[in-house]
Design a protein around this motif. Structure first.
Motif, PDB file in Angstrom:
ATOM      1  N   SER A 103       0.813  -1.220   0.000  1.00  0.00           N
ATOM      2  CA  SER A 103       0.000   0.000   0.000  1.00  0.00           C
ATOM      3  C   SER A 103       0.853   1.280   0.000  1.00  0.00           C
ATOM      4  CB  SER A 103      -0.959   0.019   1.195  1.00  0.00           C
ATOM      5  OG  SER A 103      -0.255   0.282   2.385  1.00  0.00           O
ATOM      6  N   SER A 104       2.171   1.151   0.188  1.00  0.00           N
ATOM      7  CA  SER A 104       3.024   2.350   0.082  1.00  0.00           C
ATOM      8  C   SER A 104       3.085   2.810  -1.373  1.00  0.00           C
ATOM      9  CB  SER A 104       4.444   2.051   0.582  1.00  0.00           C
ATOM     10  OG  SER A 104       5.135   1.237  -0.355  1.00  0.00           O
ATOM     11  N   GLY A 105       2.765   1.900  -2.298  1.00  0.00           N
ATOM     12  CA  GLY A 105       2.823   2.236  -3.726  1.00  0.00           C
ATOM     13  C   GLY A 105       4.239   2.157  -4.284  1.00  0.00           C
ATOM     14  N   SER A 308      -0.673   5.950  -2.624  1.00  0.00           N
ATOM     15  CA  SER A 308       0.263   5.549  -1.567  1.00  0.00           C
ATOM     16  C   SER A 308      -0.249   5.930  -0.188  1.00  0.00           C
ATOM     17  CB  SER A 308       1.607   6.241  -1.818  1.00  0.00           C
ATOM     18  OG  SER A 308       2.456   6.051  -0.721  1.00  0.00           O
ATOM     19  N   THR A 309      -0.138   5.002   0.746  1.00  0.00           N
ATOM     20  CA  THR A 309      -0.499   5.342   2.126  1.00  0.00           C
ATOM     21  C   THR A 309       0.559   6.267   2.740  1.00  0.00           C
ATOM     22  OG1 THR A 309       0.535   3.227   2.659  1.00  0.00           O
ATOM     23  CG2 THR A 309      -1.864   3.295   2.744  1.00  0.00           C
ATOM     24  N   ARG A 320      -3.676   6.032   7.550  1.00  0.00           N
ATOM     25  CA  ARG A 320      -3.915   5.379   6.249  1.00  0.00           C
ATOM     26  C   ARG A 320      -3.382   3.942   6.248  1.00  0.00           C
ATOM     27  NH1 ARG A 320      -5.251   8.960   1.924  1.00  0.00           N
ATOM     28  NH2 ARG A 320      -5.315  11.103   2.699  1.00  0.00           N
ATOM     29  N   LEU A 321      -2.214   3.747   6.865  1.00  0.00           N
ATOM     30  CA  LEU A 321      -1.661   2.385   6.939  1.00  0.00           C
ATOM     31  C   LEU A 321      -2.628   1.472   7.709  1.00  0.00           C
ATOM     32  CD1 LEU A 321       2.122   3.008   7.744  1.00  0.00           C
ATOM     33  CD2 LEU A 321       1.248   1.749   5.778  1.00  0.00           C
ATOM     34  N   GLU A 324      -5.735   0.719   5.679  1.00  0.00           N
ATOM     35  CA  GLU A 324      -5.409  -0.226   4.599  1.00  0.00           C
ATOM     36  C   GLU A 324      -5.260  -1.639   5.163  1.00  0.00           C
ATOM     37  OE1 GLU A 324      -5.616   1.233   1.664  1.00  0.00           O
ATOM     38  OE2 GLU A 324      -5.356  -0.752   0.730  1.00  0.00           O
ATOM     39  N   LYS A 327      -8.344  -3.682   5.662  1.00  0.00           N
ATOM     40  CA  LYS A 327      -9.000  -4.269   4.475  1.00  0.00           C
ATOM     41  C   LYS A 327      -8.570  -5.712   4.248  1.00  0.00           C
ATOM     42  CE  LYS A 327      -9.340   0.156   2.120  1.00  0.00           C
ATOM     43  NZ  LYS A 327      -8.668   1.009   1.148  1.00  0.00           N
ATOM     44  N   SER A 328      -7.492  -6.146   4.896  1.00  0.00           N
ATOM     45  CA  SER A 328      -7.014  -7.508   4.686  1.00  0.00           C
ATOM     46  C   SER A 328      -7.980  -8.508   5.315  1.00  0.00           C
ATOM     47  CB  SER A 328      -5.623  -7.669   5.310  1.00  0.00           C
ATOM     48  OG  SER A 328      -5.308  -9.036   5.392  1.00  0.00           O
TER      49      SER A 328
END
Ligand SMILES: Cc1cc2nc3c(=O)[nH]c(=O)nc-3n(C[C@H](O)[C@H](O)[C@H](O)COP(=O)(O)OP(=O)(O)OC[C@H]3O[C@@H](n4cnc5c(N)ncnc54)[C@H](O)[C@@H]3O)c2cc1C
Length: 351
Positions: A103-105, A308-309, A320-321, A324, A327-328
Motif C-alpha cells: 500500500s506504500s505504492g 500511496s499510504t 492510512r496504513l 489499509e 482491508k485484509s
C-alpha cells in the motif's frame, strides 16, 4: 512524506525522537534525488528544443544534426531511466519496513519504472552507441574534420574561463576536461587492442566497459551543464531561484564526488578539493532540508495518482496504513479462525 512524518531513535541522547529527515544520512538519500528531478526536466527540455530544430532542418532537406539528436536521446534515455529507478529504490529503502508494504505504492512504482532501463533501447546498448559517436567524433576532430557541437570539446577544448576554484563553472569545466580525458584514454586503449587483435569488433568488446564509462561521464556532463545553464537564466522569484541554485549546486557536487576517480585521474580536482566539496555538500543538505516537503508538494502529484499510504497530501501516514491493513481478510477478526480451529486444540492437547 514518510521521512517528514516518521519519528525514530534519538539524535541527542534523552531528547525526543526527531523526524527521520533530521538525520543527515536520510537527507543524503533523498535530497540529491529531488535535485535529479530538475536535472532530468531541464535536460529533457533541451533535447526537445533540439528535436524541434532538427525537425525544421529535416523539412528543408538538411539531416546534418540528426546524429546529434539521436545520441542525445540515447544518452538522456539511459541516464534518466537509471537515475529514476535508483531514486525510487532509494526512497523505498528510506521508508524502512513501510517501504516493503504494497500500500506504500513504492514496490509497484519501482517495477513499473525499472523496465524503462530495458525497453525502448536497452541502456547498455544505448550507451555503447553514445560511446561509438564519442570515439568517431574524437578521431574526426583529431584529423581536423568537422564535428557536431555537443562533442567539439573532445578535441577543441573551449577557452578556459577564469572561474573561481570549485565554482559551478569550474566544476562544469572539470567535467568537460575529465570526459575528454577519458575518451582520449579509451581511444588509445582501443587502438592498442586493435593492434593486438587485428579485429575491430573484438577490440571494441574488450574496451566496452571503459566505453560505457565514457558515455556515462559525457551524458552526466551534459545534464550538469543543462541544469546550471537553465538555473542561471530561469525567470523566477528570488526565493525560488535561490532554492533552485542550491539544488543545482548539490547536484553538481554530488555527481562530482560520485565520479571523483575521473576527476583525480584527469588532474582537474585534488583530494583536498574533493574534501572541501564534501563539506559544502553536507552544509547544503542541512540548508535544503526545510525545502524538502515544499519541493515534493510542488511536483503536484495527486493522491489518486500516487496511490500511496505514505505519500498523501494530509500526512496521515499511520491512519492510512491502519485503514489499509483493516482491508485484509486476515484482519477481519481479532483472532484468526485458523487459531481456534488448528492451533488452539494442538496447544491444549497433551503432546
Ligand atoms: C516491460 C517491457 C515491455 C516491453 N514492451 C515491448 C513492446 O511493446 N514492443 C516491443 O517490440 N518490445 C517490447 N519489449 C521488449 C524490449 O524492447 C526488449 O526487451 C529490449 O529491447 C531488450 O532486448 P532483449 O530482451 O532481447 O534483451 P537482450 O538484448 O538480450 O539483453 C540482455 C543483456 O545483454 C546485453 N546486451 C545485448 N546486446 C549487447 C551488446 N551489443 N553489447 C553489450 N551488451 C549487450 C544487454 O545489456 C543486457 O544486459 C518490452 C520489454 C519489457 C521489459
Amino acid at each position: 512524506m514518510s521521512s517528514a512524518v516518521r519519528h525514530q531513535s534519538e539524535l541527542m541522547p534523552g531528547k525526543p525522537e526527531p523526524q527521520i529527515l533530521e538525520y543527515q544520512t536520510q537527507q543524503y538519500k533523498l535530497l540529491p534525488h529531488i535535485a535529479s528531478v530538475f536535472a532530468i526536466l531541464f535536460s529533457a527540455s533541451s533535447v526537445l528544443r533540439m528535436q524541434r530544430i532538427v525537425a525544421a532542418s529535416i523539412s528543408k532537406g538538411n539531416v546534418e544534426l540528426l546524429p546529434e539528436l539521436h545520441i542525445l536521446s540515447c544518452a538522456m534515455k539511459a541516464l534518466s531511466s537509471q537515475d529514476s529507478t535508483q531514486g525510487i529504490e532509494t526512497c523505498r529503502l528510506a521508508c524502512g519496513g513501510h517501504g516493503y508494504i504494497a500500500s506504500s505504492g513504492l514496490p509497484s512504482l519501482y517495477t513499473s519504472t525499472t523496465c524503462t532501463i530495458t525497453y525502448e533501447g536497452e541502456n547498455t546498448v544505448l550507451l555503447l552507441q553514445v560511446a561509438r559517436y564519442l570515439i568517431k567524433s574524437y578521431r574526426a576532430g583529431l584529423k581536423g574534420l568537422p564535428v557536431l557541437p555537443s562533442v567539439m570539446y573532445l578535441t577543441a577544448p573551449p577557452a578556459m574561463h577564469q572561474s573561481p576554484p570549485l565554482s559551478n563553472q569550474a566544476l562544469i569545466e572539470a567535467f568537460r576536461i575529465s570526459s575528454a580525458n577519458l575518451v582520449k584514454e579509451t581511444e588509445s586503449r582501443l587502438c592498442r587492442q586493435f593492434n593486438l587483435e587485428q579485429n575491430f569488433y573484438y577490440a571494441w568488446n574488450h574496451c566496452s566497459v571503459a566505453l560505457v564509462h565514457c558515455a556515462e561521464l559525457h551524458s552526466r556532463y551534459y545534464m550538469c551543464e543543462k541544469f546550471l545553464s537553465t538555473v542561471e537564466s530561469i525567470r523566477a522569484s528570488d526565493r525560488v531561484r535561490s532554492v533552485l541554485q542550491d539544488l543545482c549546486r548539490l547536484y553538481l557536487i554530488h555527481h562530482t564526488t560520485l565520479n571523483q576517480g575521473h576527476f583525480l585521474r584527469s588532474g582537474t580536482l585534488s583530494g583536498a578539493d574533493l574534501s572541501t566539496l564534501e563539506e559544502e555538500m553536507y552544509e547544503l543538505l542541512a540548508k535544503l532540508r526545510p525545502q524538502a516537503v515544499p519541493l515534493v508538494d510542488a511536483f503536484d502529484f495527486q493522491d489518486e495518482l500516487l496511490g500511496s499510504t505514505l505519500g498523501a497530501w494530509d500526512g496521515r501516514v499511520y491512519e492510512r496504513l491502519y485503514e489499509e491493513a483493516q482491508k485484509s481478510p486476515l484482519n477481519k477478526t481479532d483472532v484468526s479462525k485458523a487459531y481456534h480451529k488448528y492451533l488452539q486444540p494442538l496447544m491444549k492437547s497433551n503432546l
